[in-house]
Design an enzyme around this catalytic site. Structure first.
Site, PDB file in Angstrom:
ATOM      1  N   ASN A  35       6.420  -4.533   1.750  1.00 45.29           N
ATOM      2  CA  ASN A  35       5.102  -3.907   1.868  1.00 45.29           C
ATOM      3  C   ASN A  35       3.956  -4.896   2.073  1.00 45.29           C
ATOM      4  O   ASN A  35       2.851  -4.490   2.390  1.00 45.29           O
ATOM      5  CB  ASN A  35       4.837  -3.017   0.650  1.00 45.29           C
ATOM      6  CG  ASN A  35       5.020  -3.743  -0.657  1.00 45.29           C
ATOM      7  OD1 ASN A  35       6.051  -4.391  -0.893  1.00 45.29           O
ATOM      8  ND2 ASN A  35       4.025  -3.673  -1.522  1.00 45.29           N
ATOM      9  N   HIS A  36       4.197  -6.196   1.891  1.00 49.07           N
ATOM     10  CA  HIS A  36       3.133  -7.180   2.137  1.00 49.07           C
ATOM     11  C   HIS A  36       3.248  -7.829   3.519  1.00 49.07           C
ATOM     12  O   HIS A  36       2.568  -8.814   3.792  1.00 49.07           O
ATOM     13  CB  HIS A  36       3.154  -8.272   1.061  1.00 49.07           C
ATOM     14  CG  HIS A  36       2.864  -7.745  -0.315  1.00 49.07           C
ATOM     15  ND1 HIS A  36       1.638  -7.219  -0.668  1.00 49.07           N
ATOM     16  CD2 HIS A  36       3.640  -7.644  -1.410  1.00 49.07           C
ATOM     17  CE1 HIS A  36       1.686  -6.819  -1.936  1.00 49.07           C
ATOM     18  NE2 HIS A  36       2.892  -7.061  -2.404  1.00 49.07           N
ATOM     19  N   HIS A  60      13.731  -2.347   0.277  1.00 46.26           N
ATOM     20  CA  HIS A  60      12.531  -2.784  -0.444  1.00 46.26           C
ATOM     21  C   HIS A  60      11.782  -1.516  -0.863  1.00 46.26           C
ATOM     22  O   HIS A  60      11.124  -0.875  -0.041  1.00 46.26           O
ATOM     23  CB  HIS A  60      11.685  -3.642   0.498  1.00 46.26           C
ATOM     24  CG  HIS A  60      10.623  -4.418  -0.194  1.00 46.26           C
ATOM     25  ND1 HIS A  60      10.808  -5.709  -0.611  1.00 46.26           N
ATOM     26  CD2 HIS A  60       9.376  -4.086  -0.567  1.00 46.26           C
ATOM     27  CE1 HIS A  60       9.715  -6.144  -1.200  1.00 46.26           C
ATOM     28  NE2 HIS A  60       8.820  -5.181  -1.200  1.00 46.26           N
ATOM     29  N   HIS A  64      11.729  -5.444  -4.586  1.00 48.16           N
ATOM     30  CA  HIS A  64      10.328  -5.015  -4.678  1.00 48.16           C
ATOM     31  C   HIS A  64       9.822  -4.884  -6.110  1.00 48.16           C
ATOM     32  O   HIS A  64       8.678  -5.232  -6.364  1.00 48.16           O
ATOM     33  CB  HIS A  64      10.074  -3.702  -3.921  1.00 48.16           C
ATOM     34  CG  HIS A  64       8.705  -3.124  -4.120  1.00 48.16           C
ATOM     35  ND1 HIS A  64       7.563  -3.703  -3.576  1.00 48.16           N
ATOM     36  CD2 HIS A  64       8.270  -2.036  -4.812  1.00 48.16           C
ATOM     37  CE1 HIS A  64       6.499  -2.974  -3.918  1.00 48.16           C
ATOM     38  NE2 HIS A  64       6.899  -1.968  -4.669  1.00 48.16           N
ATOM     39  N   HIS A  93      10.684  -6.485  -8.801  1.00 51.66           N
ATOM     40  CA  HIS A  93      10.672  -7.787  -9.486  1.00 51.66           C
ATOM     41  C   HIS A  93      11.419  -7.787 -10.819  1.00 51.66           C
ATOM     42  O   HIS A  93      11.405  -8.789 -11.517  1.00 51.66           O
ATOM     43  CB  HIS A  93       9.244  -8.301  -9.751  1.00 51.66           C
ATOM     44  CG  HIS A  93       8.423  -8.544  -8.528  1.00 51.66           C
ATOM     45  ND1 HIS A  93       7.584  -9.632  -8.412  1.00 51.66           N
ATOM     46  CD2 HIS A  93       8.300  -7.862  -7.376  1.00 51.66           C
ATOM     47  CE1 HIS A  93       6.969  -9.593  -7.238  1.00 51.66           C
ATOM     48  NE2 HIS A  93       7.392  -8.525  -6.592  1.00 51.66           N
TER      49      HIS A  93
HETATM   50 FE   LIG Z   1       7.141  -5.420  -2.489  1.00 56.86          FE
END
Ligand SMILES: [Fe+2]
Length: 198
Positions: free
Chosen positions: A6-7, A90, A115, A117
């Site tokens: 997403n980044h 992700h 994603h 973590h």
């Molecule tokens: Fe992410």
């Protein structure tokens, strides 16, 4: 190989690089009009071709194409070249990652969630021979809020104001998952990796 999520477009300057790179891929279910690709191949030390597919979840994320809409098509593309296929999903939701792993069971070597973590306790090989884990975890400082200095994350959540995040430093760990498979692409084991490095 490096997979994104997403980044991906946080720094737009990456666009021309992604367009050229065969080693850094972005989710395959981003717009087909966007630069880059979501499937690439790498050679294992024994010479075997390994396909890597990057997908992004649709739940709680801004994802243009639903991953369940295109996952099988991308896997078919990969299978034309090799049966050894690693999928990075992700995504936020455990349900979505578990469902994708089941949907692709028997068709790919592994479905690895990323994603959140936080490494999950569900590394497994499914009945069809596809290894899976809901989240491989985080390589980075664990004395933190998913990598960020805890005080900064807490202040942003408490005040709702834009607080500049800085990377934390303590309890650095390498986390991931180790998967073994045969030349037929079927996984034979799937184990989490968790190593303290500081
Ligand atoms: Fe992410």
């Amino acid at each position: 190989m490096i997979t994104l999520g997403n980044h991906t477009w946080r720094r737009g300057e990456i666009a021309p690089y992604l367009q050229e790179s065969e080693r850094v891929i972005r989710p395959a279910n981003f717009s087909a009009h966007a630069p880059g690709r979501g499937l690439a191949f790498v050679s294992a030390p024994d010479g075997a071709d390994v396909a890597v597919i990057n997908l992004q979840g649709a739940l709680f994320l801004d994802t243009q194409i639903h991953p369940f809409e295109i996952a099988e098509q991308v896997v078919d593309d990969a299978r034309r070249r090799t049966p050894v296929i690693v999928v990075d999903i992700h995504a936020e939701a455990t349900s979505e990652k578990v469902a994708l792993a089941r949907m692709l069971d028997g068709n790919v070597t592994a479905v690895i969630g990323t994603h959140t973590h936080v490494q999950t306790n569900d590394a497994r090989v499914q009945p069809g021979g596809t290894a899976a884990i809901t989240d491989a975890g985080m390589t980075g400082p664990h004395d933190s809020v998913i990598g960020v200095q805890a005080g900064h994350a807490i202040r942003r959540m408490r005040t709702g104001m834009p607080i500049r995040f800085e990377v934390a430093e303590g309890d650095v760990r390498i986390e991931g998952v180790l998967i073994e498979c045969g030349t037929d692409g079927r996984a034979t084991s799937c184990e989490t990796v968790r190593v303290s490095v500081a």
